[in-house]
Write a protein that holds these residues in place. Structure first.
Motif, PDB file in Angstrom:
ATOM      1  N   THR A   1      20.690  37.277   0.861  1.00 25.91           N
ATOM      2  CA  THR A   1      21.065  36.125   1.692  1.00 25.91           C
ATOM      3  C   THR A   1      21.073  34.848   0.869  1.00 25.91           C
ATOM      4  N   VAL A   2      20.017  34.657   0.092  1.00 26.58           N
ATOM      5  CA  VAL A   2      19.942  33.491  -0.798  1.00 26.58           C
ATOM      6  C   VAL A   2      21.067  33.554  -1.833  1.00 26.58           C
ATOM      7  N   ALA A   3      21.303  34.764  -2.355  1.00 25.05           N
ATOM      8  CA  ALA A   3      22.337  34.919  -3.375  1.00 25.05           C
ATOM      9  C   ALA A   3      23.721  34.571  -2.839  1.00 25.05           C
ATOM     10  N   LEU A   4      24.020  34.944  -1.598  1.00 27.26           N
ATOM     11  CA  LEU A   4      25.324  34.619  -1.019  1.00 27.26           C
ATOM     12  C   LEU A   4      25.519  33.110  -0.915  1.00 27.26           C
ATOM     13  N   GLU A   5      24.498  32.404  -0.478  1.00 29.04           N
ATOM     14  CA  GLU A   5      24.614  30.947  -0.384  1.00 29.04           C
ATOM     15  C   GLU A   5      24.817  30.322  -1.759  1.00 29.04           C
ATOM     16  N   ALA A   6      24.126  30.868  -2.760  1.00 30.68           N
ATOM     17  CA  ALA A   6      24.288  30.363  -4.127  1.00 30.68           C
ATOM     18  C   ALA A   6      25.711  30.595  -4.624  1.00 30.68           C
ATOM     19  N   PHE A   7      26.276  31.752  -4.283  1.00 27.08           N
ATOM     20  CA  PHE A   7      27.661  32.039  -4.692  1.00 27.08           C
ATOM     21  C   PHE A   7      28.630  31.024  -4.094  1.00 27.08           C
ATOM     22  N   LYS A   8      28.501  30.765  -2.807  1.00 23.96           N
ATOM     23  CA  LYS A   8      29.417  29.807  -2.152  1.00 23.96           C
ATOM     24  C   LYS A   8      29.241  28.401  -2.706  1.00 23.96           C
TER      25      LYS A   8
ATOM     26  N   TYR B   1      35.745  44.204 -22.275  1.00 25.33           N
ATOM     27  CA  TYR B   1      34.579  43.371 -22.582  1.00 25.33           C
ATOM     28  C   TYR B   1      35.034  42.057 -23.196  1.00 25.33           C
ATOM     29  N   ASN B   2      35.700  41.263 -22.337  1.00 29.32           N
ATOM     30  CA  ASN B   2      36.406  40.069 -22.791  1.00 29.32           C
ATOM     31  C   ASN B   2      35.609  38.783 -22.639  1.00 29.32           C
ATOM     32  N   PHE B   3      34.507  38.799 -21.892  1.00 26.70           N
ATOM     33  CA  PHE B   3      33.738  37.576 -21.690  1.00 26.70           C
ATOM     34  C   PHE B   3      32.861  37.304 -22.900  1.00 26.70           C
ATOM     35  N   ALA B   4      32.867  36.043 -23.359  1.00 31.99           N
ATOM     36  CA  ALA B   4      32.050  35.689 -24.513  1.00 31.99           C
ATOM     37  C   ALA B   4      30.567  35.700 -24.170  1.00 31.99           C
ATOM     38  N   ARG B   5      30.241  35.337 -22.937  1.00 29.87           N
ATOM     39  CA  ARG B   5      28.849  35.364 -22.484  1.00 29.87           C
ATOM     40  C   ARG B   5      28.791  35.904 -21.061  1.00 29.87           C
ATOM     41  N   ILE B   6      27.741  36.658 -20.807  1.00 33.75           N
ATOM     42  CA  ILE B   6      27.472  37.171 -19.463  1.00 33.75           C
ATOM     43  C   ILE B   6      26.048  36.791 -19.119  1.00 33.75           C
ATOM     44  N   ARG B   7      25.896  36.032 -18.052  1.00 37.95           N
ATOM     45  CA  ARG B   7      24.570  35.569 -17.641  1.00 37.95           C
ATOM     46  C   ARG B   7      24.252  36.102 -16.244  1.00 37.95           C
ATOM     47  N   TYR B   8      23.062  36.664 -16.094  1.00 40.44           N
ATOM     48  CA  TYR B   8      22.560  37.085 -14.791  1.00 40.44           C
ATOM     49  C   TYR B   8      21.447  36.144 -14.357  1.00 40.44           C
ATOM     50  N   ASP B   9      21.602  35.578 -13.163  1.00 46.43           N
ATOM     51  CA  ASP B   9      20.530  34.794 -12.541  1.00 46.43           C
ATOM     52  C   ASP B   9      19.930  35.620 -11.409  1.00 46.43           C
ATOM     53  N   TYR B  10      18.612  35.569 -11.290  1.00 41.12           N
ATOM     54  CA  TYR B  10      17.916  36.384 -10.292  1.00 41.12           C
ATOM     55  C   TYR B  10      17.634  35.569  -9.029  1.00 41.12           C
ATOM     56  N   TYR B  11      17.833  36.233  -7.888  1.00 39.84           N
ATOM     57  CA  TYR B  11      17.589  35.622  -6.584  1.00 39.84           C
ATOM     58  C   TYR B  11      16.625  36.488  -5.781  1.00 39.84           C
ATOM     59  N   ARG B  12      15.953  35.850  -4.839  1.00 42.23           N
ATOM     60  CA  ARG B  12      14.931  36.540  -4.055  1.00 42.23           C
ATOM     61  C   ARG B  12      15.535  37.659  -3.208  1.00 42.23           C
ATOM     62  N   ASP B  13      16.669  37.388  -2.562  1.00 44.14           N
ATOM     63  CA  ASP B  13      17.314  38.403  -1.736  1.00 44.14           C
ATOM     64  C   ASP B  13      18.803  38.092  -1.653  1.00 44.14           C
TER      65      ASP B  13
ATOM     66  N   THR C   1      32.289  32.008 -20.223  1.00 44.81           N
ATOM     67  CA  THR C   1      31.020  32.517 -19.692  1.00 44.81           C
ATOM     68  C   THR C   1      31.198  32.937 -18.246  1.00 44.81           C
ATOM     69  N   VAL C   2      30.702  34.116 -17.905  1.00 41.41           N
ATOM     70  CA  VAL C   2      30.691  34.560 -16.524  1.00 41.41           C
ATOM     71  C   VAL C   2      29.241  34.633 -16.064  1.00 41.41           C
ATOM     72  N   ARG C   3      28.990  34.112 -14.856  1.00 38.13           N
ATOM     73  CA  ARG C   3      27.642  34.146 -14.282  1.00 38.13           C
ATOM     74  C   ARG C   3      27.630  35.095 -13.098  1.00 38.13           C
ATOM     75  N   LEU C   4      26.602  35.940 -13.077  1.00 38.05           N
ATOM     76  CA  LEU C   4      26.457  36.949 -12.036  1.00 38.05           C
ATOM     77  C   LEU C   4      25.075  36.849 -11.411  1.00 38.05           C
ATOM     78  N   ALA C   5      24.880  37.540 -10.305  1.00 34.21           N
ATOM     79  CA  ALA C   5      23.605  37.502  -9.595  1.00 34.21           C
ATOM     80  C   ALA C   5      22.917  38.851  -9.670  1.00 34.21           C
ATOM     81  N   ALA C   6      21.602  38.824  -9.738  1.00 37.12           N
ATOM     82  CA  ALA C   6      20.770  40.017  -9.615  1.00 37.12           C
ATOM     83  C   ALA C   6      19.674  39.693  -8.606  1.00 37.12           C
ATOM     84  N   ILE C   7      19.151  40.726  -7.981  1.00 39.71           N
ATOM     85  CA  ILE C   7      18.143  40.540  -6.935  1.00 39.71           C
ATOM     86  C   ILE C   7      16.776  41.001  -7.448  1.00 39.71           C
ATOM     87  N   GLY C   8      15.733  40.197  -7.153  1.00 37.98           N
ATOM     88  CA  GLY C   8      14.373  40.598  -7.507  1.00 37.98           C
ATOM     89  C   GLY C   8      13.907  39.989  -8.804  1.00 37.98           C
ATOM     90  N   THR C   9      13.573  40.834  -9.765  1.00 36.71           N
ATOM     91  CA  THR C   9      13.051  40.361 -11.037  1.00 36.71           C
ATOM     92  C   THR C   9      13.221  41.465 -12.073  1.00 36.71           C
TER      93      THR C   9
END
Length: 619
Positions: free
Chosen positions: A270-277, A256-268, A65-73
């Protein structure tokens, strides 16, 4: 070439029995041989018997599973209409007839199409469908589905599609697995490739559903992923279909090798960068120079758990800039737009805010041979000469160079030029405010932003404008409101990005044409409505060869630049990426595509090592 995301891509393997049937099935002539690939100009890199793209690993393991970030909604899973904000990754659900090669300027190979037939004059194209191509409910993809897709996108899709496919006159079934698309005229050589990029919609699925409404019901597609779970506006997870029919298509081998791809949404961001670290998601492409320079001071980076790289690319960077809505009367005069541009201090911004990371953009087709430079040469002059007197004289006599400074923050000389321009356009200072000498209207406008990150750039710009007597208000809104306001052209000044490919064509209509300027939701957010630009767009679309395309695009570039529709920002010639050390990728990176979702995979040994060193990391 298309500006919407190319989610899936592949070349085709030609089966001899099918080709014989295809030649006999429809109106194609006997000397019009089925092809395994198409190129806008020149030869194809990959021969008919190629096994996979060289930047993909056919032995790459699939899983994880790979987790990625998206901004907004988001509020819809249908990415093809104007209504709603589509979920990140929604294109993974859909397959296309053909795919772009990531290491050729504009070549396509078949996915759903096994082969295609194109006459020499490119007045039509016929696609022979791969017999194993299916929607994800097991039903076969048919010629009727392709005709339905074309009609639906042209009548109910976003304005982009209506413009992009405007010259496709009709589709007709010409065999059990063959469909032919006829064009309005034989002067648009890009159209066979454009039709190949069309995402395929199932007619039966949409028979009892409204296509142009928002929906959180996952639509039926034929791509390698389906929606596994939806948490409306907060996250979405896609699951790969095991043994998908397209896995053996040569151009999708090793992709397209990942079994799952998940996007989590962040407000902006800056928040997303902290979540990544903090380990909340896995991969990040960094677009903020300050964050790249100072934002990764974290234990995971120091310990080598997070890797950072800069990868050079040959991808055209297009134009990013502060753009004017010239539908607003105060921006109708290009002298006013030029004056305002003199108040933006790129050199100070780059040195103070970006750590010198960027180059100034000077073209709508930057970082490519399509960009104009110097004075127009003989070929460009031949194109532009009929428009002398209808375009600014500078198009013929000066190289476009955006206003510059010494980087000290002293804008005195630039502001003096700006005052002269404004005075010539009828604006004068009264009571320390810039007003129009005839109407008394004060110059005041809003700079609309979608991310707080931009405030540190826009606020100094607004401060400089204040020295000219201009009141510029900086306003940041949420992503949904921003999208709606841009679709309805409800803005004064904003930051826009006009991405370009190495083979510009029909999409230029949606960006710059007079017709698109009147259509809400088009890419012509600026409101360019110039008969000369319209004619130059058609010349680009109808270019008979590569050199003509280059010359005509450069001519269009000059006219756009001297229109002062945008205040050019900056660009980088590298991809800046950061990722948790659990991935592997092929040794070759495509020239024009980073390919993270397409060609990377999770390395089991790295995954185990990462878990051992950071057992509490979120997964």
């Amino acid at each position: 070439m298309t500006m919407f995301a190319r989610i899936l891509a592949a070349p085709l393997v030609v089966a001899a029995p099918l080709l014989v049937a295809a030649i006999a099935a429809g109106p194609a002539q006997a000397d019009e041989k089925p092809r395994h690939g198409m190129s806008m100009y020149g030869e194809l890199k990959y021969p008919p018997d190629f096994k996979h793209f060289e930047y993909a690993n056919p032995a790459a393991p699939k899983g994880g599973t790979v987790r990625l970030a998206a901004i907004g909604t988001y509020d819809t899973l249908n990415p093809f209409t104007l209504k709603g904000v589509p979920a990140a990754g929604a294109g993974l659900l859909f397959q296309t007839l053909t795919a772009n090669s990531g290491d050729e300027a504009f070549s396509e190979y078949g996915i759903v199409a096994e082969s295609f037939i194109v006459p020499e004059d490119r007045s039509w194209v016929a696609f022979n469908l791969r017999p194993e191509a299916k929607f994800n409910d097991g039903t076969p993809i048919t010629p009727d589905d392709l005709i339905f897709t074309l009609e639906t996108l042209k009548t109910k899709g976003a304005p982009f599609y209506r413009t992009y496919y405007a010259d496709v006159a009709k589709g007709e079934v010409t065999g059990p697995r063959q469909v032919r698309f006829t064009f309005r005229a034989a002067d648009n050589p890009e159209l066979p490739l454009i039709v190949g990029q069309m995402p395929i919609l199932p007619r039966a699925y949409w028979a009892n559903r409204e296509f142009d409404r928002t929906t959180l019901e996952a639509p039926l597609g034929s791509g390698p992923y389906v929606v596994e779970s939806v948490d409306a506006g907060r996250s979405i997870t896609y699951k790969r279909i095991e043994n998908h029919w397209s896995d053996q298509v040569p151009a999708l081998k090793g992709q397209y090798n990942f079994a799952r791809i998940r996007y989590d949404y962040y407000r902006d961001s800056t928040v997303a960068l902290e979540a990544f670290k903090g380990g909340e998601y896995d991969f990040r492409q960094e677009n903020v120079a300050k964050d790249w320079a100072t934002g990764y001071d974290a234990p995971a980076v120091t310990e080598g758990l997070i890797k950072r790289e800069e990868i050079a690319n040959e991808q055209p960077t297009g134009m990013q800039g502060f753009v004017f809505n010239i539908r607003r009367p105060i921006f109708a005069d290009r002298r006013v737009r030029d004056a305002i541009a003199h108040a933006f201090d790129f050199e100070w911004t780059n040195k103070t805010l970006f750590y010198g990371a960027y180059a100034r953009t000077r073209s709508y087709f930057s970082n490519s041979e399509l960009a104009s430079s110097g004075l127009p040469g003989p070929a460009e002059l031949a194109i532009l000469e009929p428009f002398r007197g209808q375009v600014p004289d500078e198009v013929f006599t000066k190289e476009y160079v955006p206003p510059s400074t010494d980087g000290s923050g002293n804008l005195r000389d630039n502001l003096r030029v700006a005052f002269d321009q404004l005075k010539a356009a009828g604006w004068v200072i009264k009571d320390r405010r810039l007003v129009h000498e005839k109407t008394g209207e004060a110059m005041s406008f809003e700079i609309l932003l979608s991310q707080p990150t931009w405030e540190r750039i826009a606020l100094p710009f607004a401060k400089n404008l204040e020295r000219l007597g201009i009141q510029a208000r900086v306003r940041t809104v949420d992503s949904a409101q921003y999208q709606k306001r841009m679709e309805t052209f409800d803005y004064d000044v904003t930051v826009e990005v006009f991405g370009q490919s190495l083979s510009p064509g029909n999409e230029q209509r949606d960006m710059w044409s007079s017709a698109a300027a009147k259509v809400e939701g088009s890419r012509n957010t600026i409101g360019v409505a110039d008969p000369v630009v319209d004619k130059l767009i058609e010349l680009v679309i109808n270019a008979p060869d590569r050199q003509a395309l280059v010359d005509r695009t450069r001519a269009l570039d000059r006219v756009l630049l001297w229109g002062h529709y945008a205040i050019p920002n900056w660009h980088s010639r590298t991809w800046r990426i950061a990722y948790w050390d659990r991935f592997a990728r092929p040794p070759v990176t495509a020239k024009y595509s980073l390919g993270f979702l397409a060609t990377w995979w999770i390395d089991p040994a790295k995954e185990s090592a990462l878990r051992a060193r950071r057992p509490n990391r979120s997964n």
